[in-house]
Structures are given as C-alpha cells and as structure tokens.
Design a protein around this motif. Structure first.
Motif, short mmCIF file in Angstrom:
data_model
loop_
_atom_site.label_atom_id
_atom_site.label_comp_id
_atom_site.label_asym_id
_atom_site.label_seq_id
_atom_site.Cartn_x
_atom_site.Cartn_y
_atom_site.Cartn_z
N PHE A 65 -3.72 4.61 -2.33
CA PHE A 65 -3.50 3.37 -2.56
C PHE A 65 -4.53 2.70 -3.57
CE2 PHE A 65 -4.75 -1.00 -1.43
CZ PHE A 65 -3.85 -1.55 -2.15
N VAL A 84 3.88 5.69 -5.72
CA VAL A 84 3.32 5.84 -7.03
C VAL A 84 2.62 6.96 -7.52
CG1 VAL A 84 2.57 4.69 -9.23
CG2 VAL A 84 3.91 3.33 -7.79
N ILE A 108 -5.22 -0.14 -12.19
CA ILE A 108 -4.11 -0.99 -13.11
C ILE A 108 -4.83 -1.93 -13.90
CG2 ILE A 108 -2.79 -3.08 -12.59
CD1 ILE A 108 -1.78 -1.67 -9.89
N GLU A 110 0.75 -1.20 0.06
CA GLU A 110 0.06 0.01 0.10
C GLU A 110 0.98 1.48 -0.08
OE1 GLU A 110 -2.24 -3.30 2.09
OE2 GLU A 110 -0.32 -2.72 2.14
N LEU A 131 2.26 1.79 -3.75
CA LEU A 131 1.50 2.38 -4.51
C LEU A 131 1.18 3.90 -4.15
CD1 LEU A 131 -0.94 -0.51 -5.61
CD2 LEU A 131 1.30 0.42 -6.63
N ARG A 160 -2.85 -6.21 -12.74
CA ARG A 160 -3.12 -6.55 -11.32
C ARG A 160 -2.48 -7.72 -10.88
NH1 ARG A 160 -8.44 -5.36 -8.52
NH2 ARG A 160 -8.14 -3.24 -9.13
N VAL A 178 -4.61 4.11 -7.30
CA VAL A 178 -3.67 3.44 -8.09
C VAL A 178 -4.13 1.98 -8.41
CG1 VAL A 178 -1.35 2.78 -8.43
CG2 VAL A 178 -1.95 4.95 -7.49
N TYR A 179 -4.11 1.20 -7.29
CA TYR A 179 -4.68 -0.06 -7.19
C TYR A 179 -5.73 -0.32 -8.30
CZ TYR A 179 -5.30 -5.11 -6.16
OH TYR A 179 -5.23 -6.40 -6.08
#
Length: 76
Positions: free
Chosen positions: A53, A16, A60, A10, A13, A68, A56-57
């Motif tokens: 987080f 990121v 993906i 976490e 990301l 992912r 971003v997650y």
C-alpha cells in the motif's frame, strides 16, 4: 481475473500493486463482502499489505502531481 479485497483503501492499493507486479491484464477489483461469485470468474483473494500500500500510495504524487489529493477526495 477478479481480485477480492477487504474493501479498505489500503486493500485497494494492495490490489493495484499485485496487478501491476504480476502484469496481469483485464483485472477487476471487488470488495469480497459484496462480491457475487460467477462460475466464469477466475478469483484471487488479496490480503491487505501495508508495505505494498505504502509503495503505491507514495508513488502517486511522483507520477501524478495532483493525483493523491484527487484520489483521497474520491475514495475518502
């Protein structure tokens, strides 16, 4: 620029997200528990943010349909 994070997925990301939103170039992500300081590094500590987080997650699979699963396999 060195982004220090807590070593979690976490946190990674979150870094990121921060790098992308700030448009910084030449950024590296380092676990703060294992980071060895250098007087040449410009360092920014990044706190894990579950909202960033999640953004971003969740993006993906939209940008990288198989991303992912691969990301989880590499990191998890």
């Amino acid at each position: 620029m060195v982004y220090l994070f807590d070593g979690s997925f976490e946190g990674l990301l979150t870094c990121v997200f921060e790098a992308y939103s700030s448009k910084e170039r030449d950024v590296s992500f380092k676990n703060k528990a294992t980071y060895i300081p250098s007087f040449l590094d410009e360092v920014k500590e990044i706190e894990t943010d579950m909202g960033k987080f999640e953004r971003v997650y969740s993006s993906i699979p939209k940008k990288y349909p198989k991303g992912r699963r691969r990301l989880f396999t590499v990191h998890g």
